[in-house]
Scaffold this motif. Structure first.
Motif, PDB file in Angstrom:
ATOM      1  N   LYS A 129      27.912  47.729  48.489  1.00  0.00           N
ATOM      2  CA  LYS A 129      27.898  46.551  47.641  1.00  0.00           C
ATOM      3  C   LYS A 129      27.770  45.269  48.466  1.00  0.00           C
ATOM      4  N   GLU A 130      27.423  45.380  49.773  1.00  0.00           N
ATOM      5  CA  GLU A 130      27.216  44.196  50.573  1.00  0.00           C
ATOM      6  C   GLU A 130      25.801  43.627  50.439  1.00  0.00           C
ATOM      7  N   SER A 131      24.940  44.290  49.659  1.00  0.00           N
ATOM      8  CA  SER A 131      23.582  43.806  49.475  1.00  0.00           C
ATOM      9  C   SER A 131      23.597  42.337  49.067  1.00  0.00           C
ATOM     10  N   LEU A 132      22.908  41.494  49.845  1.00  0.00           N
ATOM     11  CA  LEU A 132      22.939  40.045  49.577  1.00  0.00           C
ATOM     12  C   LEU A 132      22.360  39.709  48.213  1.00  0.00           C
ATOM     13  N   GLU A 133      21.244  40.352  47.861  1.00  0.00           N
ATOM     14  CA  GLU A 133      20.633  40.096  46.560  1.00  0.00           C
ATOM     15  C   GLU A 133      21.581  40.484  45.437  1.00  0.00           C
ATOM     16  N   LEU A 134      22.186  41.646  45.586  1.00  0.00           N
ATOM     17  CA  LEU A 134      23.092  42.133  44.562  1.00  0.00           C
ATOM     18  C   LEU A 134      24.326  41.239  44.453  1.00  0.00           C
ATOM     19  N   LYS A 135      24.847  40.841  45.592  1.00  0.00           N
ATOM     20  CA  LYS A 135      26.013  39.949  45.594  1.00  0.00           C
ATOM     21  C   LYS A 135      25.721  38.637  44.873  1.00  0.00           C
ATOM     22  N   LEU A 136      24.558  38.068  45.155  1.00  0.00           N
ATOM     23  CA  LEU A 136      24.205  36.789  44.540  1.00  0.00           C
ATOM     24  C   LEU A 136      24.101  36.922  43.030  1.00  0.00           C
ATOM     25  N   LEU A 137      23.473  37.988  42.564  1.00  0.00           N
ATOM     26  CA  LEU A 137      23.350  38.209  41.125  1.00  0.00           C
ATOM     27  C   LEU A 137      24.719  38.328  40.460  1.00  0.00           C
ATOM     28  N   VAL A 138      25.590  39.107  41.083  1.00  0.00           N
ATOM     29  CA  VAL A 138      26.916  39.321  40.504  1.00  0.00           C
ATOM     30  C   VAL A 138      27.739  38.034  40.549  1.00  0.00           C
ATOM     31  N   LYS A 139      27.669  37.321  41.654  1.00  0.00           N
ATOM     32  CA  LYS A 139      28.426  36.069  41.763  1.00  0.00           C
ATOM     33  C   LYS A 139      28.019  35.089  40.664  1.00  0.00           C
ATOM     34  N   ASN A 140      26.719  34.935  40.454  1.00  0.00           N
ATOM     35  CA  ASN A 140      26.242  33.998  39.428  1.00  0.00           C
ATOM     36  C   ASN A 140      26.679  34.416  38.024  1.00  0.00           C
ATOM     37  N   LYS A 141      26.629  35.718  37.744  1.00  0.00           N
ATOM     38  CA  LYS A 141      27.069  36.192  36.435  1.00  0.00           C
ATOM     39  C   LYS A 141      28.570  36.000  36.247  1.00  0.00           C
ATOM     40  N   LEU A 142      29.321  36.244  37.333  1.00  0.00           N
ATOM     41  CA  LEU A 142      30.777  36.104  37.250  1.00  0.00           C
ATOM     42  C   LEU A 142      31.164  34.644  36.977  1.00  0.00           C
ATOM     43  N   ILE A 143      30.514  33.713  37.661  1.00  0.00           N
ATOM     44  CA  ILE A 143      30.801  32.291  37.430  1.00  0.00           C
ATOM     45  C   ILE A 143      30.437  31.892  36.004  1.00  0.00           C
ATOM     46  N   LYS A 144      29.297  32.400  35.505  1.00  0.00           N
ATOM     47  CA  LYS A 144      28.903  32.089  34.128  1.00  0.00           C
ATOM     48  C   LYS A 144      29.933  32.623  33.134  1.00  0.00           C
ATOM     49  N   GLN A 145      30.418  33.833  33.368  1.00  0.00           N
ATOM     50  CA  GLN A 145      31.428  34.398  32.473  1.00  0.00           C
ATOM     51  C   GLN A 145      32.716  33.583  32.504  1.00  0.00           C
ATOM     52  N   LEU A 146      33.093  33.135  33.694  1.00  0.00           N
ATOM     53  CA  LEU A 146      34.289  32.296  33.800  1.00  0.00           C
ATOM     54  C   LEU A 146      34.106  31.002  33.009  1.00  0.00           C
ATOM     55  N   ASN A 147      32.948  30.370  33.161  1.00  0.00           N
ATOM     56  CA  ASN A 147      32.679  29.119  32.452  1.00  0.00           C
ATOM     57  C   ASN A 147      32.561  29.324  30.943  1.00  0.00           C
ATOM     58  N   ASP A 148      32.132  30.514  30.539  1.00  0.00           N
ATOM     59  CA  ASP A 148      32.004  30.808  29.108  1.00  0.00           C
ATOM     60  C   ASP A 148      33.323  31.254  28.476  1.00  0.00           C
ATOM     61  N   GLY A 149      34.395  31.322  29.286  1.00  0.00           N
ATOM     62  CA  GLY A 149      35.697  31.682  28.747  1.00  0.00           C
ATOM     63  C   GLY A 149      35.973  33.163  28.660  1.00  0.00           C
ATOM     64  N   ALA A 205      44.758  31.885  36.707  1.00  0.00           N
ATOM     65  CA  ALA A 205      44.871  32.762  37.869  1.00  0.00           C
ATOM     66  C   ALA A 205      43.527  33.383  38.216  1.00  0.00           C
ATOM     67  N   ALA A 206      42.752  33.759  37.199  1.00  0.00           N
ATOM     68  CA  ALA A 206      41.434  34.336  37.437  1.00  0.00           C
ATOM     69  C   ALA A 206      40.513  33.323  38.105  1.00  0.00           C
ATOM     70  N   GLU A 207      40.583  32.083  37.647  1.00  0.00           N
ATOM     71  CA  GLU A 207      39.737  31.043  38.234  1.00  0.00           C
ATOM     72  C   GLU A 207      40.097  30.810  39.703  1.00  0.00           C
ATOM     73  N   TYR A 208      41.396  30.734  39.996  1.00  0.00           N
ATOM     74  CA  TYR A 208      41.824  30.584  41.383  1.00  0.00           C
ATOM     75  C   TYR A 208      41.358  31.771  42.218  1.00  0.00           C
ATOM     76  N   PHE A 209      41.527  32.963  41.692  1.00  0.00           N
ATOM     77  CA  PHE A 209      41.176  34.178  42.423  1.00  0.00           C
ATOM     78  C   PHE A 209      39.680  34.194  42.755  1.00  0.00           C
ATOM     79  N   ILE A 210      38.851  33.792  41.782  1.00  0.00           N
ATOM     80  CA  ILE A 210      37.403  33.806  41.987  1.00  0.00           C
ATOM     81  C   ILE A 210      36.982  32.746  42.998  1.00  0.00           C
ATOM     82  N   TYR A 211      37.444  31.507  42.820  1.00  0.00           N
ATOM     83  CA  TYR A 211      36.970  30.403  43.665  1.00  0.00           C
ATOM     84  C   TYR A 211      37.673  30.328  45.019  1.00  0.00           C
TER      85      TYR A 211
END
Length: 322
Positions: free
Chosen positions: A82-102, A113-119
């Motif tokens: 799961k260290e694939s850079l492309e894969l990591k970037l895709l997942v990171k962007n989706k995770l941030i969007k989900q956080l922003n969408d509540g 706590a989830a926001e602190y953990f992610i950022y």
């Protein structure tokens, strides 16, 4: 004299007419139906007491070629870590969007706590760095026991979602490597091992005897039916795709073969030959995984009853009893 001549001419014409009738190939037609298999609708044909798919199977395993289900010339997509850079970037962007969408708004405590953990942890120490592999990172988190800071429910909620997003994105990346036009026309090529994982309830991969039953119903002689490792009969004309008749509709999708090949990556014979698995092991070959297959070719109407070792990938037609 004229009467005798007329009689001779009539007999010659009758003989010619009979011979012409004998040489005319009558293409049979059979009952056509639609069957839904794993959510995909397939055209099927009823032949005697059997119902055969009139299309090749299109069920894909998640790993694509790595799992033994592939399109022609499909590359192996390696996402073993799961260290694939492309894969990591895709997942990171989706995770941030989900956080922003509540998405993590279970309650105010878990959301914060989830926001602190992610950022504060996931993004700087995992997504934006290459020094930690996924397993090492997960172990590090468990050892540090950050329950007091982030809360264990928040940590687990984020972890489970990150794991789900990784699996989802892996499937999409691997699927993107497949030739969709090939799949639409020919379905997938399957290794024998993969074929055992895609059989839906109520259907089966045809046995050697199932194919023999079909061949007899299509008009192949008993002498030809029993031949082994030979091209035989002339039923290819009623099995191969034909715009004038709506029957078995066999298309020539080629194959992936084992061993050393002069061809690129061992994919061969697309549009030249079609190959289909049977479920029957060749018991005349002791201690060897050799199975019967069927094949058709573009340049004549014969059908092969052959054998192959495991490691190859062929198309699949399913069959069920009527």
């Amino acid at each position: 004299m004229k009467s005798k001549l007329a009689t001779i001419i009539f007999c010659v014409c009758l003989l010619f007419s009979c011979r012409k009738d004998e040489e005319t190939i009558q293409i049979p037609t059979y009952e056509i139906s639609q069957e839904v298999i794993d959510g995909i609708s397939y055209k099927c044909v009823t032949v005697g007491d059997q119902v055969w798919m009139a299309e090749n199977l299109k069920t894909r395993l998640d790993g694509g070629r790595a799992d033994g289900s592939m399109s022609f010339d499909e590359p192996i997509v390696t996402l073993a870590s799961k260290e694939s850079l492309e894969l990591k970037l895709l997942v990171k962007n989706k995770l941030i969007k989900q956080l922003n969408d509540g998405f993590f708004n279970t309650n105010s405590t878990i959301n914060a706590a989830a926001e602190y953990f992610i950022y504060d942890d996931l993004i700087p120490y995992f997504f934006n760095r290459n020094t930690y592999g996924w397993i090492q990172y997960e172990t590090m988190n468990l050892n540090r026991m950050w329950d007091w800071y982030y809360s264990r429910p928040a940590i687990d909620l984020v972890r489970f979602e990150v794991a789900r997003l990784f699996e989802e994105e892996k499937k999409l990346i691997i699927l993107a490597a497949a030739d969709q036009n090939y799949i639409k026309e020919h379905g997938y090529l399957y290794t024998f091992e993969a074929s055992q994982k895609v059989i839906p309830q109520g259907w089966r991969i045809p046995s050697d005897e199932d194919w023999m039953k079909l061949e007899r119903a299509m008009g192949m002689s008993e002498q030809d039916v029993l031949k082994k490792d030979e091209w035989r009969g002339t039923i290819g004309s009623v099995l191969k795709a034909n715009p004038s008749v709506d029957n078995f509709n066999a298309k020539l999708g080629g194959a992936y073969i084992y061993g050393v090949s002069q061809h690129s990556d061992n994919f061969i014979n697309k549009d030249l030959r079609g190959y289909w698995w049977t479920s029957t092991k060749d018991e005349t070959v002791p201690a060897d995984s050799t199975y019967y297959i069927r094949a058709l070719r573009f340049d004549n109407d014969q059908m092969l009853r052959g054998t192959t070792r495991l490691g190859t990938a062929y198309n699949i037609r399913l069959v069920r009893d009527k």
